[in-house]
Write an enzyme that holds these catalytic residues in place. Structure first.
Site, PDB file in Angstrom:
ATOM      1  N   CYS A   1       0.844  -1.189   0.000  1.00  0.00           N
ATOM      2  CA  CYS A   1       0.000   0.000   0.000  1.00  0.00           C
ATOM      3  C   CYS A   1       0.883   1.245   0.000  1.00  0.00           C
ATOM      4  CB  CYS A   1      -0.938   0.079   1.196  1.00  0.00           C
ATOM      5  SG  CYS A   1      -2.049  -1.311   1.327  1.00  0.00           S
TER       6      CYS A   1
ATOM      7  N   ARG B   1       3.903  -0.329  -4.769  1.00  0.00           N
ATOM      8  CA  ARG B   1       3.630  -0.880  -3.440  1.00  0.00           C
ATOM      9  C   ARG B   1       2.318  -1.666  -3.376  1.00  0.00           C
ATOM     10  NH1 ARG B   1       6.781   1.486   0.413  1.00  0.00           N
ATOM     11  NH2 ARG B   1       5.332   0.854   2.028  1.00  0.00           N
TER      12      ARG B   1
ATOM     13  N   TRP C   1      -2.707  -2.787  -1.640  1.00  0.00           N
ATOM     14  CA  TRP C   1      -2.396  -4.196  -1.839  1.00  0.00           C
ATOM     15  C   TRP C   1      -3.242  -4.926  -0.794  1.00  0.00           C
ATOM     16  CZ3 TRP C   1      -0.475  -8.419   0.811  1.00  0.00           C
ATOM     17  CH2 TRP C   1      -0.022  -9.489   0.022  1.00  0.00           C
TER      18      TRP C   1
ATOM     19  N   ASN D   1      -1.852   1.817   5.785  1.00  0.00           N
ATOM     20  CA  ASN D   1      -0.957   0.810   5.236  1.00  0.00           C
ATOM     21  C   ASN D   1      -0.517  -0.061   6.410  1.00  0.00           C
ATOM     22  OD1 ASN D   1       1.166  -0.629   4.076  1.00  0.00           O
ATOM     23  ND2 ASN D   1       2.595   1.094   4.231  1.00  0.00           N
ATOM     24  N   GLY D   2      -0.826  -1.354   6.345  1.00  0.00           N
ATOM     25  CA  GLY D   2      -0.434  -2.241   7.442  1.00  0.00           C
ATOM     26  C   GLY D   2      -1.562  -3.191   7.783  1.00  0.00           C
TER      27      GLY D   2
ATOM     28  N   GLU E   1      17.008 -17.467  -8.412  1.00  0.00           N
ATOM     29  CA  GLU E   1      16.614 -16.108  -8.777  1.00  0.00           C
ATOM     30  C   GLU E   1      16.017 -16.088 -10.192  1.00  0.00           C
ATOM     31  OE1 GLU E   1      16.033 -13.525  -7.268  1.00  0.00           O
ATOM     32  OE2 GLU E   1      16.217 -11.869  -8.672  1.00  0.00           O
TER      33      GLU E   1
ATOM     34  N   LYS F   1      12.284 -14.767 -10.978  1.00  0.00           N
ATOM     35  CA  LYS F   1      12.007 -13.690 -11.935  1.00  0.00           C
ATOM     36  C   LYS F   1      10.956 -14.155 -12.937  1.00  0.00           C
ATOM     37  CE  LYS F   1      13.193 -10.894 -10.421  1.00  0.00           C
ATOM     38  NZ  LYS F   1      13.795 -10.947  -9.142  1.00  0.00           N
TER      39      LYS F   1
ATOM     40  N   GLU G   1       7.450 -14.543 -11.391  1.00  0.00           N
ATOM     41  CA  GLU G   1       6.884 -13.257 -10.981  1.00  0.00           C
ATOM     42  C   GLU G   1       6.237 -12.516 -12.145  1.00  0.00           C
ATOM     43  OE1 GLU G   1       9.323 -11.084  -7.436  1.00  0.00           O
ATOM     44  OE2 GLU G   1      10.498 -11.481  -9.212  1.00  0.00           O
TER      45      GLU G   1
ATOM     46  N   HIS H   1      16.492 -35.983  -7.697  1.00  0.00           N
ATOM     47  CA  HIS H   1      15.662 -36.471  -6.593  1.00  0.00           C
ATOM     48  C   HIS H   1      14.230 -35.978  -6.708  1.00  0.00           C
ATOM     49  CE1 HIS H   1      19.227 -38.090  -4.724  1.00  0.00           C
ATOM     50  NE2 HIS H   1      19.831 -36.947  -4.994  1.00  0.00           N
TER      51      HIS H   1
ATOM     52  N   LYS I   1       5.939  -4.430  -4.196  1.00  0.00           N
ATOM     53  CA  LYS I   1       7.390  -4.317  -4.086  1.00  0.00           C
ATOM     54  C   LYS I   1       7.854  -4.288  -2.634  1.00  0.00           C
ATOM     55  CE  LYS I   1      11.355  -2.641  -6.137  1.00  0.00           C
ATOM     56  NZ  LYS I   1      11.715  -3.996  -6.514  1.00  0.00           N
TER      57      LYS I   1
HETATM   58  C1  G6P Z   1       8.890  -8.448  -2.373  1.00  0.00           C
HETATM   59  C2  G6P Z   1       9.416  -7.958  -3.699  1.00  0.00           C
HETATM   60  C3  G6P Z   1      10.707  -8.699  -4.042  1.00  0.00           C
HETATM   61  C4  G6P Z   1      11.724  -8.536  -2.927  1.00  0.00           C
HETATM   62  C5  G6P Z   1      11.142  -8.973  -1.581  1.00  0.00           C
HETATM   63  C6  G6P Z   1      12.058  -8.577  -0.437  1.00  0.00           C
HETATM   64  O1  G6P Z   1       8.459  -9.759  -2.486  1.00  0.00           O
HETATM   65  O2  G6P Z   1       8.453  -8.159  -4.715  1.00  0.00           O
HETATM   66  O3  G6P Z   1      11.242  -8.174  -5.245  1.00  0.00           O
HETATM   67  O4  G6P Z   1      12.856  -9.291  -3.215  1.00  0.00           O
HETATM   68  O5  G6P Z   1       9.888  -8.336  -1.352  1.00  0.00           O
HETATM   69  O6  G6P Z   1      12.092  -7.185  -0.358  1.00  0.00           O
HETATM   70  P1  G6P Z   1      13.251  -6.321   0.231  1.00  0.00           P
HETATM   71  O7  G6P Z   1      12.820  -4.896  -0.030  1.00  0.00           O
HETATM   72  O8  G6P Z   1      13.331  -6.623   1.687  1.00  0.00           O
HETATM   73  O9  G6P Z   1      14.494  -6.650  -0.496  1.00  0.00           O
END
Ligand code: G6P
Length: 611
Positions: A2, A27, A73, A99-100, A484, A488, A491, A507, A606
């Site tokens: 948010c 956000r 969000w 937000n929270g 990673e 990606k 996502e 396995h 994010k």
């Molecule tokens: C969310 C974002 C990711 C990020 C993760 C951790 O899931 O979408 O891209 O890696 O949070 O966030 P931070 O800000 O703590 O790196």
């Protein structure tokens, strides 16, 4: 999670709030809304992205010198118009955004229901708002007072902004756990979840602390704690330019951020690494160097992509510094009663510096006497402020929801830290140290070379975009890169993807392999390379399609793989900073080819400020 924006002052509030919401959309983007005041309190809200709200407001009289806005969000209640913020109190006199998460909302709701309150939404926010209104009514006091009393009973996290129809000159704000920045202008104030909506108006900001309430008027900013004691606002100068948060000609922030990496990695290294003389200066960490070097173990806590950077760091720190390292998901760590001794070292890695689980994990560890190092991108963020020491990654604002340049920035700082400590401790000899310093300094140029493969990777994306599943495999330092790569891809393209250590694939995941399964191998030249090639044979024997990221000069892998992406050589310790770039580009192009909004993938946000 948010985004929150507020404005009070002589300008029109709506355009400022709207622009701010667009900047904070990373956000959350399930729904958005604004509250304005012109004679009466007006609330407009809409399911969907901020642009959809904007469309519905065209032609309306939105004149107001005070405004609050929210991009959501969803946590409590599905994303729809009803659950969108701002919420209005039962009387319609107060508008609030939040937000929270209010954890004890259910109990408070019961109490309010018993008193005859009704609720128009399914949110915890509306409960807190009516709780505040109820207190104000009973006490016949000010809104500020009611907020203070209400917050003393609240369990959970919040950043809230409130405006009252009888007071168009005041915004009341408060935070605990969710971020709030207040920009100080001339006769005006700007409020936001981060500085991006503020920087074009003023560079002077105050980061509000947990348990503080701000009473914000055009000419006045009063900060108080929940005990009603005045606090001195600490004014910080923002070190950020507007261009850093604009797309600058790229189709998406994600692509811009991938392409910025030669510069952002250089910025992470700048002033710290001198490869010629072999000197590394990490002022934030030096003070604690002895304690870290002598620590019995280091624990790394993080989430998402930052957790993957932590995994790479585990391999590197153990190798170069010979200190045992454990890497934990912050969300698990904080709840499993971990054994922490005074003097243990915790490294928290976070792009946003606001991830709730990471923040609480370090707060808990700090209480138990651990030394907290923060590797953080967002300057002035909560994790940076909670840490004893650390280093900023200096990657600049990252706006695309899928993290890219933050990851390479984190690796740059973590590798420098390991080199610095290993050399100081004597577990890393001078020749190796100097050669790794040189290799690290060469990364920006090598990343620039890899970025020239963009067209080739785009063509690969076209070829594989219709896959329903995808496997990413790597070993050693490249295993976290495989994780990673899979993250990606899932996502932003919504393709089911899994990352695995290449050998572990036998396995279980190998059962998935057939002629329809693309398998991405992170197979750069390192001490595991021959083993990885054997794993590739195992996939080929089962007709899987192999896409391999390999090192220049490798003549064997191209004979096995269906497609190869050739990148420059580097020491295996540095290689993840290079091998991750094709992963980012592949995911980006597949997401775009499938027609998705790669900067705002569905269901994601994010900055995850709820647990
Ligand atoms: C969310 C974002 C990711 C990020 C993760 C951790 O899931 O979408 O891209 O890696 O949070 O966030 P931070 O800000 O703590 O790196």
């Amino acid at each position: 999670m948010c985004g929150i924006v507020g404005y009070i002052g002589p300008r029109e509030a709506y355009p400022i709030v709207l622009k701010g919401l667009k900047r904070l959309e990373y956000r959350g983007y399930d729904s958005s809304g604004v509250a304005l005041m012109n004679g009466q309190l007006q609330v407009y809200k809409k399911k969907g992205k901020v642009a959809e709200l904007e469309e519905t407001l065209v032609g309306k009289d939105l004149h107001s010198h005070i405004g609050i806005g929210h991009t959501r969000w969803a946590t409590h209640g599905e994303p729809n118009d009803r659950n969108a913020h701002p919420h209005l109190s039962q009387s319609g006199d107060i508008a609030m955004i939040h937000n929270g998460i209010i954890e004890n909302y259910a109990q408070i709701k019961q109490e309010l229901l018993a008193k005859g309150y009704t609720f128009k939404s399914d949110t915890d926010t509306e409960v807190l708002l009516n709780f505040i209104e109820d207190i104000q009514k009973n006490n016949h006091g000010t809104l500020e007072e009611a907020v203070r009393i209400a917050l003393r009973r609240i369990v959970g996290a919040y950043c809230i902004l409130l405006i009252h129809k009888d007071d168009p000159e005041t915004i009341i704000a408060a935070r605990k756990g969710s971020p709030l920045v207040i920009g100080i202008g001339k006769g005006e104030h700007f409020l936001a979840s981060d500085a991006s909506p503020i920087i074009e108006y003023t560079k002077e900001v105050v980061y509000v602390n947990d348990y503080e309430i701000a009473i914000v008027r055009p000419d006045e900013l009063i900060l108080k704690n929940l005990g009603n004691e005045k606090q001195t606002p600490f004014i910080t100068k923002l070190d950020m330019e507007l261009a850093a948060i604009e797309k600058g000609g790229y189709d998406h922030f994600m692509l811009k951020e991938i392409f910025e990496q030669p510069t952002t990695i250089y910025d992470s290294l700048r002033g710290r690494l001198d490869a010629e003389t072999g000197s590394i200066t990490l002022t934030g960490i030096e003070k604690y160097a002895e304690q870290i070097m002598n620590a019995n173990r280091i624990m790394i806590v993080a989430c998402g992509t930052s957790w993957h950077a932590g995994l790479v760091a585990e391999y590197i720190i153990e190798e170069l510094c010979r200190i045992p390292v454990e890497v934990e998901y912050a969300s698990e760590f904080r709840y499993r009663n971990p054994i922490i001794h005074k003097g243990d070292v915790i490294i928290a890695i976070s792009q946003s510096g606001e991830t709730a689980d990471t923040l609480v994990a370090i707060e808990n560890s700090k209480e138990k006497g651990a030394i907290i190092l923060g590797i953080v991108n967002a300057v002035g963020s909560s994790i940076a402020r909670t840490s004893h020491a650390g280093a900023y990654t200096h990657s600049g604002p990252e706006i695309g929801v899928a993290s890219t340049k933050a990851f390479t920035g984190q690796l740059a700082v973590l590798i420098m830290t390991a080199l610095y400590l290993g050399y100081k401790k004597g577990t890393l000899d001078r020749d190796k140290y100097l050669s790794l310093c040189k290799d690290l300094a060469a990364v920006p140029d090598k990343v620039a070379t890899i970025l020239q493969l963009d067209d080739q990777i785009k063509a690969l994306a076209e070829k594989y975009k219709d896959a329903t599943d995808c496997l990413f495999l790597g070993r050693g330092y490249n295993f976290p890169v495989a994780l990673e790569g899979a993250l990606k891809l899932k996502e932003i393209s919504y393709i089911h993807a899994e990352g695995y250590p290449a050998a572990e694939m036998k396995h279980g995941p190998i059962a998935l392999v057939d002629e329809n399964l693309p398998v991405v191998f992170v197979a750069t030249k390192d001490s595991f390379h021959e083993k990885v090639v054997s794993n590739m044979q195992e996939i080929k024997a089962r007709k899987g399609k192999v896409i391999a990221v390999i090192t220049e000069g490798d003549t064997i892998t191209p004979t096995l793989a269906d497609d190869v992406i050739i990148i420059p050589p580097a020491d295996e310790i540095i290689a993840p900073m290079l091998s991750v770039i094709p992963m980012q580009l592949l995911a980006y192009h597949i997401g775009v080819a499938k027609g998705y909004d790669v900067d705002k993938p569905r269901n994601l946000a994010k900055s995850v400020t709820v647990e």
